[in-house]
Design a protein around this motif. Sequence first.
Motif, PDB file in Angstrom:
ATOM      1  N   LEU A  71       0.414  -0.674  -0.029  1.00 49.07           N
ATOM      2  CA  LEU A  71      -0.055  -0.176  -0.261  1.00 49.07           C
ATOM      3  C   LEU A  71       0.885   1.353  -0.026  1.00 49.07           C
ATOM      4  N   THR A  85      -5.762   2.057  -8.586  1.00 47.29           N
ATOM      5  CA  THR A  85      -5.993   4.020  -8.171  1.00 47.29           C
ATOM      6  C   THR A  85      -7.231   2.837  -8.972  1.00 47.29           C
ATOM      7  N   TYR A 125       0.762   9.702 -11.512  1.00 47.07           N
ATOM      8  CA  TYR A 125       0.312   9.494 -10.109  1.00 47.07           C
ATOM      9  C   TYR A 125      -0.428   7.651 -10.518  1.00 47.07           C
ATOM     10  N   ASN A 142     -12.161   6.500  -4.374  1.00 51.21           N
ATOM     11  CA  ASN A 142     -12.747   7.352  -2.634  1.00 51.21           C
ATOM     12  C   ASN A 142     -12.671   6.437  -1.758  1.00 51.21           C
TER      13      ASN A 142
HETATM   14  P1  NAD Z   1      -1.732   7.282   3.350  1.00 49.21           P
HETATM   15  O1  NAD Z   1      -0.724   7.739   2.704  1.00 49.21           O
HETATM   16  O2  NAD Z   1      -2.251   7.341   4.102  1.00 49.21           O
HETATM   17  O3  NAD Z   1      -0.905   6.024   3.167  1.00 49.21           O
HETATM   18  C1  NAD Z   1       0.605   5.544   2.601  1.00 49.21           C
HETATM   19  C2  NAD Z   1       1.632   5.126   3.324  1.00 49.21           C
HETATM   20  O4  NAD Z   1       2.365   4.904   2.698  1.00 49.21           O
HETATM   21  C3  NAD Z   1       2.182   6.448   4.631  1.00 49.21           C
HETATM   22  O5  NAD Z   1       1.539   5.366   6.006  1.00 49.21           O
HETATM   23  C4  NAD Z   1       3.161   6.199   4.015  1.00 49.21           C
HETATM   24  O6  NAD Z   1       3.827   6.649   5.178  1.00 49.21           O
HETATM   25  C5  NAD Z   1       3.731   5.225   3.708  1.00 49.21           C
HETATM   26  N1  NAD Z   1       4.393   5.092   2.514  1.00 49.21           N
HETATM   27  C6  NAD Z   1       4.710   6.276   1.646  1.00 49.21           C
HETATM   28  N2  NAD Z   1       5.641   5.858   0.457  1.00 49.21           N
HETATM   29  C7  NAD Z   1       6.758   4.782   1.433  1.00 49.21           C
HETATM   30  C8  NAD Z   1       7.665   4.909   1.618  1.00 49.21           C
HETATM   31  N3  NAD Z   1       8.829   4.535   0.143  1.00 49.21           N
HETATM   32  N4  NAD Z   1       8.066   3.421   2.254  1.00 49.21           N
HETATM   33  C9  NAD Z   1       7.427   3.326   3.381  1.00 49.21           C
HETATM   34  N5  NAD Z   1       6.743   3.635   3.664  1.00 49.21           N
HETATM   35  C10 NAD Z   1       5.638   4.593   2.446  1.00 49.21           C
HETATM   36  O7  NAD Z   1      -3.394   7.161   1.663  1.00 49.21           O
HETATM   37  P2  NAD Z   1      -3.808   5.386   1.801  1.00 49.21           P
HETATM   38  O8  NAD Z   1      -5.187   6.523   1.447  1.00 49.21           O
HETATM   39  O9  NAD Z   1      -3.848   4.763   3.264  1.00 49.21           O
HETATM   40  O10 NAD Z   1      -3.523   4.855   0.351  1.00 49.21           O
HETATM   41  C11 NAD Z   1      -3.164   3.353   0.311  1.00 49.21           C
HETATM   42  C12 NAD Z   1      -2.479   3.348  -0.911  1.00 49.21           C
HETATM   43  O11 NAD Z   1      -3.970   2.908  -1.153  1.00 49.21           O
HETATM   44  C13 NAD Z   1      -1.670   3.993  -1.450  1.00 49.21           C
HETATM   45  O12 NAD Z   1      -0.992   3.210  -2.061  1.00 49.21           O
HETATM   46  C14 NAD Z   1      -2.729   4.798  -2.934  1.00 49.21           C
HETATM   47  O13 NAD Z   1      -2.151   5.369  -3.522  1.00 49.21           O
HETATM   48  C15 NAD Z   1      -4.476   4.124  -3.055  1.00 49.21           C
HETATM   49  N6  NAD Z   1      -4.680   4.520  -3.153  1.00 49.21           N
HETATM   50  C16 NAD Z   1      -5.174   4.833  -2.087  1.00 49.21           C
HETATM   51  C17 NAD Z   1      -7.122   5.787  -2.435  1.00 49.21           C
HETATM   52  C18 NAD Z   1      -8.015   6.522  -1.559  1.00 49.21           C
HETATM   53  O14 NAD Z   1      -9.055   6.777  -1.949  1.00 49.21           O
HETATM   54  N7  NAD Z   1      -7.895   6.386   0.211  1.00 49.21           N
HETATM   55  C19 NAD Z   1      -7.516   5.987  -3.789  1.00 49.21           C
HETATM   56  C20 NAD Z   1      -6.283   5.139  -4.498  1.00 49.21           C
HETATM   57  C21 NAD Z   1      -5.730   4.342  -4.184  1.00 49.21           C
END
Ligand code: NAD
Length: 340
Positions: free
Chosen positions: A81, A128, A156, A186
């Motif tokens: 993630l 995503t 992205y 979302n």
């Molecule tokens: P978030 O930013 O809360 O979670 C991402 C986590 O990854 C964070 O804890 C961050 O500290 C960690 N991280 C980032 N880069 C890192 C690295 N190089 N090494 C170690 N840790 C790292 O975001 P989220 O909303 O929980 O998203 C989780 C995943 O889901 C992501 O890949 C995001 O692209 C994808 N996503 C989320 C949504 C949404 O609606 N929330 C929508 C589409 C995709």
Amino acid sequence: MQGSSIPETVLVTGGAGFIGSRLVSELMGAGRRVVVVDDYSSGRRDRLQSAAPMLAVADIGAPGVLAGLLADERPGCIVHLAARVGVRRVLADPEGCRDENLRGVGRLVRALAEMPAGYRPRLLAASTSEVYREKRAPLDEGDPLRPLDGRGRWAYAASKRRAEQELDHARAWTSGSGPLHLRFFNVVGPGQDADQGMVLPTFVEQALAGEPVTVHGDGDQVRTFAHVDDVARDLASLVVRETMPGGALNLGGTAVCTMEELARCVVRIAGSRSEIVRVDPRQAVSTRFEEVRHREPSLARARALDLARTPRSLEAIVSDTVARHAALQPPRESCASPAS
Ligand code: NAD
């Protein structure tokens, strides 16, 4: 644990993030041994409960981090993630975010390749809904995708598309049907930070503070919201099911609304006197901003897999977010306008 058997140990990259931390608590509740790696770039230790999983604070793009964790822990499942996310962060440095996300994926692929023959974990990786081209109807996993070389606003999406491809190339080192690409739509709810301009926490903060709720453009953009706890439960059920599917999978909810409707819903449920105002996202967020008019998932594949069975309504999602917002959100200096 290998093959199609249910994994004992699960490695969650980005496990201190918004979705990751909820997944970790679901997995621990299901009796799994959970190993988290997170660099806290947007994650936070306090999101993880006191019965902490094994936690490595490290950048997964750094040499040896993932290779070491795979060699030492031999997780039967990897849920990837970790990524640089959030419209503000991405628009501030689109190509930097893309490169960083791909660096992590590259390290993961190499780490899998270096493991002894026979080690074949399950692999689920966050993609995503942004990978899809625009469509004013529910998007299905087979619908056309955005280019692999997208720049600016689309860097992205391009990074996630390329990640899907790179992980598919590594399928020989994963179990069953190969990697499962989680195309999230979302995902929202209590604990999501507003600082990167995510729309729901921004509206909630603005409404609770009595500040104007800032809707982009005409407010007719359509989005579909899913409660993070519903999504985390579905993710955990994928991890522990007898056989895991591969390929692309939409994960989202059924709470479809325009941004104007969302703003009204938040103001009403928060009992706020805030007015709803229109802002130009090219001024409020970034000159690179480009709008997506409609984003709605087809959940046919998810339902065929017995997922997304009881998604919460918009009212329920907003009510829970408003009610638990103050306790779960770190203090923030001021409310900016949201991105969705
Ligand atoms: P978030 O930013 O809360 O979670 C991402 C986590 O990854 C964070 O804890 C961050 O500290 C960690 N991280 C980032 N880069 C890192 C690295 N190089 N090494 C170690 N840790 C790292 O975001 P989220 O909303 O929980 O998203 C989780 C995943 O889901 C992501 O890949 C995001 O692209 C994808 N996503 C989320 C949504 C949404 O609606 N929330 C929508 C589409 C995709």
